[in-house]
Design a protein around this motif. Sequence first.
Motif, PDB file in Angstrom:
ATOM      1  N   ILE A 128     -67.989-111.124   6.746  1.00 28.91           N
ATOM      2  CA  ILE A 128     -69.317-111.734   6.641  1.00 28.91           C
ATOM      3  C   ILE A 128     -69.512-112.141   5.187  1.00 28.91           C
ATOM      4  N   GLU A 175     -63.166-107.762   8.033  1.00 28.41           N
ATOM      5  CA  GLU A 175     -64.446-107.045   8.073  1.00 28.41           C
ATOM      6  C   GLU A 175     -65.029-106.740   6.701  1.00 28.41           C
ATOM      7  N   ASN A 176     -64.756-107.582   5.709  1.00 28.89           N
ATOM      8  CA  ASN A 176     -65.461-107.473   4.437  1.00 28.89           C
ATOM      9  C   ASN A 176     -66.898-107.968   4.622  1.00 28.89           C
ATOM     10  N   VAL A 177     -67.813-107.409   3.849  1.00 28.18           N
ATOM     11  CA  VAL A 177     -69.181-107.925   3.777  1.00 28.18           C
ATOM     12  C   VAL A 177     -69.457-108.234   2.311  1.00 28.18           C
ATOM     13  N   TYR A 204     -72.108-110.161  -0.289  1.00 28.18           N
ATOM     14  CA  TYR A 204     -73.464-110.705  -0.364  1.00 28.18           C
ATOM     15  C   TYR A 204     -73.520-112.030  -1.127  1.00 28.18           C
ATOM     16  N   HIS A 226     -59.447-103.854   3.916  1.00 33.34           N
ATOM     17  CA  HIS A 226     -60.341-103.985   5.063  1.00 33.34           C
ATOM     18  C   HIS A 226     -61.694-103.348   4.766  1.00 33.34           C
ATOM     19  N   LYS A 227     -62.737-103.929   5.340  1.00 28.82           N
ATOM     20  CA  LYS A 227     -64.050-103.273   5.368  1.00 28.82           C
ATOM     21  C   LYS A 227     -64.607-102.987   3.978  1.00 28.82           C
ATOM     22  N   VAL A 228     -64.354-103.889   3.053  1.00 25.76           N
ATOM     23  CA  VAL A 228     -64.920-103.763   1.704  1.00 25.76           C
ATOM     24  C   VAL A 228     -66.348-104.319   1.717  1.00 25.76           C
ATOM     25  N   THR A 229     -67.234-103.709   0.954  1.00 31.07           N
ATOM     26  CA  THR A 229     -68.598-104.223   0.757  1.00 31.07           C
ATOM     27  C   THR A 229     -68.791-104.603  -0.706  1.00 31.07           C
ATOM     28  N   THR A 269     -59.447-101.069   0.723  1.00 31.87           N
ATOM     29  CA  THR A 269     -60.130-100.753   1.977  1.00 31.87           C
ATOM     30  C   THR A 269     -61.301 -99.786   1.781  1.00 31.87           C
ATOM     31  N   LEU A 270     -62.427-100.147   2.314  1.00 29.86           N
ATOM     32  CA  LEU A 270     -63.648 -99.319   2.351  1.00 29.86           C
ATOM     33  C   LEU A 270     -64.382 -99.223   1.016  1.00 29.86           C
ATOM     34  N   ASP A 283     -66.873 -99.880  -1.976  1.00 32.45           N
ATOM     35  CA  ASP A 283     -68.281-100.267  -1.878  1.00 32.45           C
ATOM     36  C   ASP A 283     -68.754-100.572  -3.299  1.00 32.45           C
ATOM     37  N   GLN A 322     -71.564-101.917  -5.586  1.00 33.67           N
ATOM     38  CA  GLN A 322     -73.008-102.138  -5.543  1.00 33.67           C
ATOM     39  C   GLN A 322     -73.407-103.363  -6.370  1.00 33.67           C
ATOM     40  N   PHE A 343     -66.458 -95.931  -4.863  1.00 34.89           N
ATOM     41  CA  PHE A 343     -67.870 -96.292  -4.936  1.00 34.89           C
ATOM     42  C   PHE A 343     -68.192 -96.702  -6.367  1.00 34.89           C
TER      43      PHE A 343
END
Lengths: 266, 266, 266
Positions: free
Chosen positions: A55, A85-87, A89, A102-105, A120-121, A123, A125, A141
Amino acid sequence: MINSTVKLGHNVVIKEGVIIGENVIIEDNVYIDYGCIIRDNVHIRKGSFIGARSILGEYLMDFYKDKVNKAHPLIIGENALIRTENVIYGDTIIGDNFQSGHKVTIRENTKIGNNAKIGTLSDIQHCCSIGNYVSIHSNVFVGEESKINDYVWIFPHVVITNDPTPPSDKLIGVTIEDFAIIAARSVLLPGVHIHEDALIGAGAIVTKDVAKETVAVGNPAKEICSVRKIKNKFTGEQVYPWRYTFKRGMPWKDSDYETWYNGLSI
Amino acid sequence: MINSTVKLGHNVVIKEGVIIGENVIIEDNVYIDYGCIIRDNVHIRKGSFIGARSILGEYLMDFYKDKVNKAHPLIIGENALIRTENVIYGDTIIGDNFQSGHKVTIRENTKIGNNAKIGTLSDIQHCCSIGNYVSIHSNVFVGEESKINDYVWIFPHVVITNDPTPPSDKLIGVTIEDFAIIAARSVLLPGVHIHEDALIGAGAIVTKDVAKETVAVGNPAKEICSVRKIKNKFTGEQVYPWRYTFKRGMPWKDSDYETWYNGLSI
Amino acid sequence: MINSTVKLGHNVVIKEGVIIGENVIIEDNVYIDYGCIIRDNVHIRKGSFIGARSILGEYLMDFYKDKVNKAHPLIIGENALIRTENVIYGDTIIGDNFQSGHKVTIRENTKIGNNAKIGTLSDIQHCCSIGNYVSIHSNVFVGEESKINDYVWIFPHVVITNDPTPPSDKLIGVTIEDFAIIAARSVLLPGVHIHEDALIGAGAIVTKDVAKETVAVGNPAKEICSVRKIKNKFTGEQVYPWRYTFKRGMPWKDSDYETWYNGLSI
């Protein structure tokens, strides 16, 4: 599926189930895998790969108030390899040759340099700054207001904090200088400054600044020696500063750090 | 949606939005929930359940170079219960009766035995070996080259590392022997060898090998006593080695370890 | 896509690719973003936003035995803001004004109060109780049987455990009383009781109960002082108990804690 406000380059591949918003620019040779959501005002530069169901241009808080998506552009640099599956913004800029697991924000108002990797994973901020050739491994994090300079390595499950007296509204980000190494599962407390070529040991809880070329370990972390004292277990040779002993993926990969650096200075 | 190279068994359920590549074998009684992506050369054995939006046979690095998917087969054993949004790479083999939580990642060249469980968010890197009846809880990081034998328990947020002098190209995986227990949030440093029936306490940072039937705790972890000294808080009875006191889900669940083991030896 | 057993309120937005099961109630002004899966018996109360690809009413273990979905209702309170890719099981109740980050997992038989927040990647196990105005940050693991009272803050990567002698079948959950603060990366061992206004330092491994208004740090954690001794680095003022110095998002946000509390007692 693709509206008239979208600009598509040549040789773009868009797989099934991709949703694309308004004012999106997709340059040449981009590949967008199954089911991605590209929200408004996203710009994907040439040669990038966007993994399944990522996204891009995710909503900021203002969207949820009135369900109107304001202009929060996201730029993804050239030749990105973003896995599934990264998000990511809006209001963020990512440089060239970015790679993610995978799945990084990655949240808003963050700037990432060129040749950065995020595992992977992890986050990331908002309001962070991440330099060039930074490698962040799995499930790290990175708290708001963190400043990570160039050639920094951060290993799995590291936590970078920012609030000295939680909960509060006065955050102080961590600063990590060039070439520093933060080993697995360590925690950096708010406002600490990790200097160039420092090495933070696995599981350390870092409550104070760590000096240049210094090893810090333990809870609370204590400076124990110069990084120059650490030897390779196999060869017995000095390992750090690592720029002289490691070159995979680095700009000096075809020669060595000194040759490359001297070439730069000419 | 399903091309002519796919072999489908009897009584297969494939829900909406599933994408299936080439040379895929789906045996009898498999259930594939909404929106899964089954890439090429995946073999799902009978009775398995694939949770919504899981991605099986995920691309290896070679795909990204030319966008051509080479042969990297993935085998999922019989009666798997894979929950939602797992990503499992090609060139991996998973045994029978596998169970996973949500959003698990398993990379290439990894072999997982029978009756293994891997919890939500866990991230299993490439070239790992995971034995039979291994239970890995939520959000565990298993680094490349890890070797985990049978009947091992790994609790939430454990990190298993592999690089003695990061960053480097000389990785040394951790070895965990049968029946060992790694409690929550501990870290195993590169190359450590955890022997049979050892117990690593919560939050330990393990820098050295841990002997058979020994408890190790702290940062850095120290061996403090035999596991035989630990008593159940409720009953006061000896707990470890756990194979004599715990049987749920184990092959000796209908009798006890000794009876089962003696039956094996006959 | 929407069957006759679904009750839809006014002004509901349902984006592309959403799948909705049976006996679902969606109240007025709910917005369901792309690709969500709403399984049977889910009730979404008015004004809630469900982020892209979230899965609500996820299957419990009984489903996997016969692939029949029994009645396990999930209730999402009013004005929820659930971000993308959450998985929330059936048999759970979430209060009003809930907010979550991305990729959160919440299992069955858990009850969450009003105004709670749960951050990206956090994993809430079954049979937990989470109070009002609880803030759980990113990637927190809340083990089965945890009891978290009101106004508790839990920071990134905290792990809350429950098994004193793993593996076992005798779990003892942790209890956290009102206004307690659990800083980043700490671990709470099974059955510990964290009393009102206690502060657990970053990276602490908490093996024993922590008294009211007490700071505990280290591995194993030791009580070191009263929270009243901690000063703000900028102003030198006392910070804790935090209810007197912090008000963002709290019910006393428009006045102060004492005024609000006295208003309650009238």
